[in-house]
Design an enzyme around this catalytic site. Structure first.
Site, PDB file in Angstrom:
ATOM      1  N   ILE A   1       2.614  -0.549  -5.960  1.00 16.12           N
ATOM      2  CA  ILE A   1       2.399   0.797  -5.408  1.00 16.12           C
ATOM      3  C   ILE A   1       2.313   0.745  -3.881  1.00 16.12           C
ATOM      4  O   ILE A   1       2.936   1.563  -3.186  1.00 16.12           O
ATOM      5  CB  ILE A   1       1.132   1.440  -6.026  1.00 16.12           C
ATOM      6  CG1 ILE A   1       1.330   1.631  -7.536  1.00 16.12           C
ATOM      7  CG2 ILE A   1       0.823   2.777  -5.359  1.00 16.12           C
ATOM      8  CD1 ILE A   1       0.066   2.040  -8.293  1.00 16.12           C
TER       9      ILE A   1
ATOM     10  N   THR B   1      -5.878   6.237  -3.657  1.00 17.22           N
ATOM     11  CA  THR B   1      -5.283   6.615  -4.952  1.00 17.22           C
ATOM     12  C   THR B   1      -5.437   5.450  -5.926  1.00 17.22           C
ATOM     13  O   THR B   1      -4.731   5.382  -6.917  1.00 17.22           O
ATOM     14  CB  THR B   1      -3.780   6.958  -4.814  1.00 17.22           C
ATOM     15  OG1 THR B   1      -3.122   5.858  -4.177  1.00 17.22           O
ATOM     16  CG2 THR B   1      -3.556   8.236  -4.029  1.00 17.22           C
TER      17      THR B   1
ATOM     18  N   ARG C   1      -8.828   3.187  -7.048  1.00 16.87           N
ATOM     19  CA  ARG C   1      -9.998   3.354  -7.916  1.00 16.87           C
ATOM     20  C   ARG C   1     -11.169   3.788  -7.039  1.00 16.87           C
ATOM     21  O   ARG C   1     -11.348   3.274  -5.923  1.00 16.87           O
ATOM     22  CB  ARG C   1     -10.368   2.044  -8.620  1.00 16.87           C
ATOM     23  CG  ARG C   1      -9.465   1.656  -9.774  1.00 16.87           C
ATOM     24  CD  ARG C   1      -9.625   2.584 -10.985  1.00 16.87           C
ATOM     25  NE  ARG C   1      -8.757   2.214 -12.097  1.00 16.87           N
ATOM     26  CZ  ARG C   1      -7.518   2.665 -12.305  1.00 16.87           C
ATOM     27  NH1 ARG C   1      -6.996   3.540 -11.458  1.00 16.87           N
ATOM     28  NH2 ARG C   1      -6.817   2.268 -13.345  1.00 16.87           N
TER      29      ARG C   1
ATOM     30  N   GLU D   1     -16.222   9.342 -11.525  1.00 19.21           N
ATOM     31  CA  GLU D   1     -15.308  10.358 -12.047  1.00 19.21           C
ATOM     32  C   GLU D   1     -15.369  10.498 -13.565  1.00 19.21           C
ATOM     33  O   GLU D   1     -14.946  11.522 -14.115  1.00 19.21           O
ATOM     34  CB  GLU D   1     -13.869  10.055 -11.623  1.00 19.21           C
ATOM     35  CG  GLU D   1     -13.261   8.815 -12.290  1.00 19.21           C
ATOM     36  CD  GLU D   1     -11.814   8.559 -11.880  1.00 19.21           C
ATOM     37  OE1 GLU D   1     -11.527   8.536 -10.675  1.00 19.21           O
ATOM     38  OE2 GLU D   1     -10.977   8.369 -12.789  1.00 19.21           O
TER      39      GLU D   1
ATOM     40  N   HIS E   1      -7.489  12.376 -10.347  1.00 17.97           N
ATOM     41  CA  HIS E   1      -6.767  11.256 -10.966  1.00 17.97           C
ATOM     42  C   HIS E   1      -5.427  11.701 -11.582  1.00 17.97           C
ATOM     43  O   HIS E   1      -5.154  11.452 -12.752  1.00 17.97           O
ATOM     44  CB  HIS E   1      -7.643  10.556 -12.006  1.00 17.97           C
ATOM     45  CG  HIS E   1      -7.407   9.081 -12.018  1.00 17.97           C
ATOM     46  ND1 HIS E   1      -8.403   8.146 -12.002  1.00 17.97           N
ATOM     47  CD2 HIS E   1      -6.243   8.373 -12.017  1.00 17.97           C
ATOM     48  CE1 HIS E   1      -7.876   6.931 -12.008  1.00 17.97           C
ATOM     49  NE2 HIS E   1      -6.570   7.054 -12.013  1.00 17.97           N
ATOM     50  N   GLN E   2      -4.637  12.337 -10.754  1.00 23.12           N
ATOM     51  CA  GLN E   2      -3.348  12.825 -11.239  1.00 23.12           C
ATOM     52  C   GLN E   2      -2.165  12.083 -10.625  1.00 23.12           C
ATOM     53  O   GLN E   2      -1.008  12.422 -10.888  1.00 23.12           O
ATOM     54  CB  GLN E   2      -3.206  14.329 -10.944  1.00 23.12           C
ATOM     55  CG  GLN E   2      -3.026  14.658  -9.461  1.00 23.12           C
ATOM     56  CD  GLN E   2      -2.624  16.097  -9.205  1.00 23.12           C
ATOM     57  OE1 GLN E   2      -3.471  16.970  -9.114  1.00 23.12           O
ATOM     58  NE2 GLN E   2      -1.331  16.349  -9.098  1.00 23.12           N
TER      59      GLN E   2
HETATM   60  P1  NAI Z   1      -0.291  -4.585  -8.260  1.00 23.29           P
HETATM   61  O1  NAI Z   1      -0.978  -5.605  -9.098  1.00 23.29           O
HETATM   62  O2  NAI Z   1       1.201  -4.560  -8.230  1.00 23.29           O
HETATM   63  O3  NAI Z   1      -0.802  -4.703  -6.742  1.00 23.29           O
HETATM   64  C1  NAI Z   1      -2.142  -4.891  -6.395  1.00 23.29           C
HETATM   65  C2  NAI Z   1      -2.153  -5.746  -5.125  1.00 23.29           C
HETATM   66  O4  NAI Z   1      -3.514  -5.854  -4.697  1.00 23.29           O
HETATM   67  C3  NAI Z   1      -1.624  -7.162  -5.345  1.00 23.29           C
HETATM   68  O5  NAI Z   1      -0.623  -7.447  -4.390  1.00 23.29           O
HETATM   69  C4  NAI Z   1      -2.853  -8.038  -5.176  1.00 23.29           C
HETATM   70  O6  NAI Z   1      -2.560  -9.302  -4.600  1.00 23.29           O
HETATM   71  C5  NAI Z   1      -3.678  -7.176  -4.229  1.00 23.29           C
HETATM   72  N1  NAI Z   1      -5.088  -7.568  -4.216  1.00 23.29           N
HETATM   73  C6  NAI Z   1      -5.843  -8.073  -5.214  1.00 23.29           C
HETATM   74  N2  NAI Z   1      -7.082  -8.340  -4.763  1.00 23.29           N
HETATM   75  C7  NAI Z   1      -7.098  -7.978  -3.466  1.00 23.29           C
HETATM   76  C8  NAI Z   1      -8.087  -8.010  -2.463  1.00 23.29           C
HETATM   77  N3  NAI Z   1      -9.331  -8.499  -2.705  1.00 23.29           N
HETATM   78  N4  NAI Z   1      -7.766  -7.557  -1.235  1.00 23.29           N
HETATM   79  C9  NAI Z   1      -6.511  -7.078  -0.976  1.00 23.29           C
HETATM   80  N5  NAI Z   1      -5.532  -7.035  -1.891  1.00 23.29           N
HETATM   81  C10 NAI Z   1      -5.829  -7.478  -3.121  1.00 23.29           C
HETATM   82  O7  NAI Z   1      -0.882  -3.197  -8.744  1.00 23.29           O
HETATM   83  P2  NAI Z   1      -0.253  -1.745  -8.504  1.00 23.29           P
HETATM   84  O8  NAI Z   1       0.601  -1.383  -9.655  1.00 23.29           O
HETATM   85  O9  NAI Z   1       0.288  -1.666  -7.139  1.00 23.29           O
HETATM   86  O10 NAI Z   1      -1.574  -0.830  -8.646  1.00 23.29           O
HETATM   87  C11 NAI Z   1      -2.602  -0.902  -7.672  1.00 23.29           C
HETATM   88  C12 NAI Z   1      -3.808  -0.117  -8.183  1.00 23.29           C
HETATM   89  O11 NAI Z   1      -3.486   1.271  -8.231  1.00 23.29           O
HETATM   90  C13 NAI Z   1      -4.240  -0.446  -9.628  1.00 23.29           C
HETATM   91  O12 NAI Z   1      -5.097  -1.572  -9.666  1.00 23.29           O
HETATM   92  C14 NAI Z   1      -4.947   0.800 -10.048  1.00 23.29           C
HETATM   93  O13 NAI Z   1      -6.320   0.673  -9.775  1.00 23.29           O
HETATM   94  C15 NAI Z   1      -4.367   1.888  -9.149  1.00 23.29           C
HETATM   95  N6  NAI Z   1      -3.630   2.910  -9.900  1.00 23.29           N
HETATM   96  C16 NAI Z   1      -3.993   4.222  -9.749  1.00 23.29           C
HETATM   97  C17 NAI Z   1      -3.339   5.211 -10.432  1.00 23.29           C
HETATM   98  C18 NAI Z   1      -3.663   6.667 -10.269  1.00 23.29           C
HETATM   99  O14 NAI Z   1      -3.198   7.497 -11.060  1.00 23.29           O
HETATM  100  N7  NAI Z   1      -4.433   7.067  -9.279  1.00 23.29           N
HETATM  101  C19 NAI Z   1      -2.256   4.877 -11.373  1.00 23.29           C
HETATM  102  C20 NAI Z   1      -1.899   3.478 -11.394  1.00 23.29           C
HETATM  103  C21 NAI Z   1      -2.589   2.534 -10.697  1.00 23.29           C
END
Ligand code: NAI
Length: 330
Positions: free
Chosen positions: A155, A232, A234, A263, A295-296
């Protein structure tokens, strides 16, 4: 496979029924959110399907195990609501949807940036009331600003790609810098430097013990006065009380969030007839430079279809004892 689907909304039912024509699982849709009080609804179901605010802590997992549940299929990417260590001990397999549409979330984050900057929420209401004055709507060019991306995974990368189109300077912070992001133009720096340099900061890392309250009082003090903060990812990444203090002092100039620490008792429900008792949330809502969506960010047609297909595919792998592509391990 017999699956109890918790926290079901009409749109989940629709997307899962459509996708299930390919998989043929026996789905029981429950409106209840999984908690200690509702866990007994899972009795007799070998698998359950959960969403973001269903709670599978150790106590709930023990209740589930007693009822015969052996698999949890999360229909989301994040898994901070499941105690994976406890699940492993109890022999409960956890699978998730690691990616469905990074574009959906990244585009929503950009939407929050534009909405806050150009005060579109105010403009929309004003024009509907025949108030065509511009006072109070002054924005800034996004072109030329410095954007800090915390967490440059799927993302974060999409978000950076879009922001590079605006002509921004891109800074990134991640434990594992990503070559594709460097190719987009992200320059990796330490977190303190990102906080100090960025005009716009967008959070895209997962919620883990290490990232809980990543944005706290000290972090906010390191940021540029008037910074725009977008979350966007958590709610727990941000100390909401500290953000409120930052907004009151002017250190935070704009706050756009799709998530909120507490939430679970609010989002995804129509509470418009009720008194909201969460004073922190109500205070946050009251600021004119705050935009909250409930959370959309994930909520696009494309994402819902992909979530349903991956979740049902995960359940088929569990049922058939095949290698699990999307297992969450401790
Ligand atoms: P992803 O796993 O592809 O990317 C997460 C990145 O965060 C990785 O590159 C990882 O190395 C990095 N990371 C891990 N620990 C870290 C730290 N301590 N400091 C800095 N970076 C760190 O995950 P993706 O798909 O990009 O999703 C990211 C987050 O978005 C999810 O964990 C989820 O919480 C949130 N999300 C929110 C949604 C919403 O509707 N608002 C929907 C989908 C995901």
């Amino acid at each position: 496979m017999k699956v109890a689907v918790f926290s079901t909304k009409k749109y989940d039912c629709q997307s899962f029924k459509e996708a299930n024509e390919t998989y043929d699982h026996e789905l029981s849709f429950l409106e209840a959110r999984l908690t200690q009080q509702t866990a007994e609804l899972a009795a007799g179901f070998p698998a359950i399907c959960l969403f973001i605010n269903d709670l599978a802590d150790r106590t709930v997992l023990k209740q589930l195990a007693r009822g015969g549940t052996r698999a949890i299929a999360l229909r989301c990417a994040g898994y901070n609501n499941v105690d994976v260590d406890a699940a492993t001990e109890l022999g409960i397999t956890v699978v998730r949807v690691p990616a469905y549409s990074p574009y959906a979330v990244a585009e929503h984050a950009v939407g929050l940036v534009l909405m806050l900057n150009r005060k579109l929420y105010r403009a929309y209401n004003r024009v509907r009331e025949d108030n065509f004055a511009l006072d109070g709507l002054l924005g800034f060019d996004i072109h030329g600003t410095t954007v800090g991306v915390v967490g440059t995974g799927k993302i974060g990368q999409c978000f950076a790609q879009i922001m590079s189109g605006f002509g921004c300077t891109l800074l990134g912070y991640d434990l594992y810098p990503n070559e594709d992001c460097k190719a987009i133009g992200i320059h990796y720096v330490g977190l303190a430097e990102l906080f100090a340099q960025a005009d716009i900061i967008s959070l895209h890392c997962p919620l883990l013990p290490a990232t809980h309250h990543l944005v706290n009082e000290q972090a906010i003090a390191q940021m540029k006065p008037g910074v725009m903060l977008i979350n966007t990812s958590r709610g727990g990444l941000v100390d909401t009380r500290a953000v409120i203090e930052g907004i009151k002092s002017g250190q935070i100039g704009y706050f756009g969030t799709d998530v909120y620490e507490d939430e679970a008792d609010l989002f995804f429900e129509d509470l418009s007839d009720q008194v909201i008792r969460d004073d922190t949330f109500q205070l946050l809502q009251s600021f004119s430079n705050v935009v909250i969506t409930a959370h959309q960010a994930f909520f696009t047609r494309n994402a819902l279809g992909a979530i349903a297909h991956t979740t049902l595919g995960n359940l088929t792998e569990v049922e058939q004892g095949r290698p699990l592509k999307n297992q969450v391990t401790a």
